[in-house]
Design an enzyme around this catalytic site. Structure first.
Site, PDB file in Angstrom:
ATOM      1  N   GLU A  70      50.852  -8.036 -21.763  1.00 26.14           N
ATOM      2  CA  GLU A  70      51.873  -7.540 -22.679  1.00 26.14           C
ATOM      3  C   GLU A  70      51.478  -7.723 -24.140  1.00 26.14           C
ATOM      4  OE1 GLU A  70      55.455  -6.050 -24.191  1.00 26.14           O
ATOM      5  OE2 GLU A  70      54.597  -5.918 -22.176  1.00 26.14           O
ATOM      6  N   ASP A  71      50.897  -8.867 -24.482  1.00 27.58           N
ATOM      7  CA  ASP A  71      50.726  -9.230 -25.892  1.00 27.58           C
ATOM      8  C   ASP A  71      49.280  -9.269 -26.368  1.00 27.58           C
ATOM      9  OD1 ASP A  71      53.474  -9.547 -26.226  1.00 27.58           O
ATOM     10  OD2 ASP A  71      53.413 -11.606 -25.464  1.00 27.58           O
TER      11      ASP A  71
END
Length: 752
Positions: free
Chosen positions: A76-77
């Protein structure tokens, strides 16, 4: 921030054979990918996955789950991809990391309408693997611990969501310690004033009673050792702020009125020792009535097992006791984590895990909840259902064959029936509780034996929805109600279509309608027929869809000048001749006049009143048996029944497809009164109203409402009333007797 070797040591402490290489690789990969990223607090971002991993090591989870915790934010990051994680750590870990990534993208902190759908997705995502749920809960716990650095609005929103969803979900999974902490952290931001007040009161209490918990622990331990339980462990604690606040609210108590602010846990070797310890304590100290629960013989749905009792114990202090084995203690602390069986064959490590079932009851509940997604409930109903299931405490009841059924507190026999099987709930007509026939609204108590009485012709009333407390029962009742209404509408629609096709010299069949469904924008035949019954679809449109070449050649016929005959139209739109002043079809009914619309269909729809759940209603002025009546189809609202004399019917002259031929179908065994309106013009003198009312009462007629006003001349009064009569004969008898009264000038029946 936890070091690499510290993480490995934490895992090896409870699992010496853990895959150290996997942990090291996941630690280094996460550290490299998150790089210089920072959290809102300014701390390195890597501190978050490390703390999530640390929380999971406290639950004694395996190294694969710890690796997933370290990697859960990478896709996600960071620049990490699923393919890269699959290659480095295997497809199993890659699948779990991707599942957690999808959960993060859901962003449950949202408006309620979105939250409902997102909760469905959350539960679907975690239903495939328990480890997804465990990592998600640990992730939420660390976020709550570090919420101070968020904006005030975000704190409140995230805390409300945690209190609504994650805390009760942790409780349902048996992770009570995590639930307690999540609730306390949420309480701090949702109601900071109450949190500060309760916390301060607890601090003051601790200062006043310094050493009390240690004193009670020692006295309990000495008592158990002296009576043959030398290995019993005793641990006391002061209750949490939110637990105290919730009790104050639920029981409307002040802080000073609370007496059981301390809880003590006794952990012994086996089940037999649990009951022995209970006997020892109860022999020594007085028990508080009604405060005993045995969750060993009747475990909670989340597998929690323990004996609960409240006593007036040492120092005359009222305290709660929990008595359990070491294995029960592990399940109480770690919940579903104590049951987690992993692909490498390892388990949570709790003593006696070999006695645990392959799948915990808590996880079975989750899977059962997921199954309800396929039942067709809309998201809002599902959210309501799930919150009901999450929050409710339980009672335990039995079927006549001894099967245990766990239900929320306040549950009724209807909830019990639906908990056994949806079909049993739908056909329930009564219940025996402990051998006695009892009302279906009776609240069940622990230990009740419930026998359901069924009928094959029963349809669950819509009112049951307000009685039941379980989401399953509520959803099933809504579905059954919708299906019953649809069946009634379909029956009405079928009769309407048969008459429409007959007038066109065609034959209506369900098979003939199938090829035309796409033209009518309906998925199946019953839906289309029900739409006709509801007035949402015109029967003429159905006719044209089935027979595209059909042409409506109906013409408007004006009244005939022939003195002996005049033209009439039936309620279905059919034109025909009648002799002048034909006899009324029912005794005491008025004669038919030119231009009247009469219901002479050979197969009129039978009307008895409100037909079950289907909206068949009467016009405001009412109609009584013996009146010639006609039905007008109201779009989306079924049929309104009017007397044939109602002036409002002229507004529907240009819409013959909305006219429905109807007839009275009275149940002689269960006669009902019907409403009619009359206006009475009376002489304005004392005793007039009493005379009128006495006449009405003498005929066994009920006055539903009455209003009285003086007219312009002031010598007369106008009385407008609604009366309830058995039939038109009784109504005509009333009109005749009222006319004969000296105080009555004139009167009339009022039609809409």
């Amino acid at each position: 921030m936890m070091r690499q070797y510290e993480l490995v040591e934490r895992v090896q402490k409870y699992k010496p054979e853990a895959n150290e290489a996997l942990l090291n690789k996941a630690y280094v990969y996460a550290m490299q990918k998150h790089g210089q990223q920072k959290r809102a607090s300014g701390d390195p971002y890597i501190s978050h996955p490390l703390e999530v991993a640390a929380i999971l090591t406290d639950m004694h989870l395996d190294e694969s789950t710890i690796a997933v915790a370290l990697l859960h934010d990478t896709i996600e990051d960071t620049t990490a991809t699923r393919a890269e994680i699959d290659e480095l750590f295997g497809e199993d870990i890659g699948r779990l990391v991707e599942g957690l990534t999808k959960l993060k993208r859901l962003d449950l902190v949202s408006k309620k309408a979105k939250q409902a759908e997102n909760l469905r997705k959350l539960l679907l995502a975690i239903s495939d693997d328990v480890r997804v749920l465990l990592v998600k809960l640990a992730d939420r716990l660390h976020n709550m611990r570090t919420l101070d650095h968020m904006k005030a609005e975000q704190k409140a929103r995230i805390s409300e969501e945690t209190m609504d969803i994650y805390a009760p979900l942790a409780g349902r999974m048996g992770m009570q310690d995590m639930r307690d902490e999540l609730e306390d952290l949420s309480f701090r931001y949702i109601n900071p004033e109450a949190y500060a007040t309760v916390t301060q009161r607890l601090a003051d209490l601790s200062a006043r009673n310094e050493g009390l918990i240690k004193k009670i622990e020692d006295e309990l331990r000495d008592l158990l050792v002296a009576n043959g339980l030398p290995d019993a462990a005793v641990k006391g604690r002061q209750k949490k702020p939110y637990s105290i606040f919730r009790k104050m609210q639920s029981k409307s108590l002040s802080f000073e009125q609370l007496s059981d602010l301390y809880g003590f846990r006794i952990v012994v070797d086996d089940v037999a020792c649990c009951y022995k310890a209970l006997g020892i304590v109860h022999t020594r100290w007085r028990v508080v009535p009604g405060r005993f629960k045995d969750y060993i013989s009747n475990p909670k749905q989340n597998d929690y097992r323990s004996i609960h009792s409240t006593i007036v114990g040492p120092s005359r202090q009222r305290i709660e006791l929990q008595i359990r084995t070491e294995m029960m203690q592990e399940i109480a602390e770690y919940g579903i984590a104590a049951h987690a069986l992993y692909k490498d064959g390892q388990s949570g490590g709790a003593k006696g895990d070999d006695l645990l079932p392959k799948e915990s009851s808590a996880y079975s509940w989750l899977r059962h909840t997921i199954e309800s997604l396929a039942e067709g409930d809309n998201p809002e109903e599902f959210l309501e259902h799930t919150k009901l299931e999450l929050f409710q405490d339980q009672v335990f009841c039995f079927t006549p064959k001894g099967k245990l059924i766990a239900l929320p507190r306040g549950a009724t026999p209807i909830d019990f029936a639906y908990a056994v099987h949806t079909n049993i709930g739908d056909t329930t007509v009564g219940a025996k509780i402990n051998g006695r026939i009892m009302p279906l609204v009776t609240r069940l108590n622990n230990g009740d034996e419930v026998e359901i009485i069924r009928s094959g012709v029963q349809v669950p009333p819509a009112a049951w929805e307000e009685i039941v407390v379980t989401g399953k029962a509520r959803s099933a009742i809504r579905r059954a109600t919708r299906m019953a209404i649809r069946k009634q509408y379909a029956g009405l629609g079928y009769r309407i279509l048969e008459r429409t096709f007959d007038r066109a010299a065609k034959t209506f069949t369900r098979e003939a309608l199938k090829p035309a469904l796409h033209r009518l924008a309906h998925k199946d035949v019953e839906d289309a027929i029900a739409a006709v019954g509801r007035g949402e679809l015109s029967s003429l449109d159905v006719l044209r869809a089935v027979f595209p070449d059909f042409k409506d050649e109906r013409v408007t016929v004006k009244p005939s000048a022939d003195d002996g005959w005049f033209n009439m139209r039936s309620a279905s739109g059919m034109m025909f001749k009648l002799p002048n002043q034909p006899k009324a079809p029912l005794e005491d009914a008025q004669a038919v006049n030119a231009g009247d619309v009469v219901a002479l269909s050979p197969e009129p729809v039978p009307i008895r009143g409100l037909a079950g759940n289907m909206q068949v209603r009467f016009a405001p002025s009412g109609a009584v048996p013996g009146d010639r009546i006609v039905g007008i189809m109201d779009k989306g609202e079924a049929i309104t029944i009017y007397p044939i004399q109602a002036p409002i019917l002229q507004h529907f002259d240009e819409e013959p497809e909305r006219w429905i031929d109807v007839r009275w179908d009275l149940d002689e065994a269960n006669k009902s009164r019907f409403l009619a309106r009359i206006d009475v013009n009376t002489i304005n003198e004392p005793g007039t109203l009493a005379t009128v009312a006495k006449t009405i009462g003498g005929l066994d007629i009920n006055i539903r409402s009455l209003s009285m006003a003086s007219n312009r001349a002031a010598d007369f009064s106008e009385i407008a009333m609604e009366v309830e009569v058995w039939d038109v004969r009784q109504l005509n008898q009333l009109l005749t007797q009222l006319k004969e009264l000296d105080c009555v000038s004139n009167l009339k029946r009022v039609y809409d």
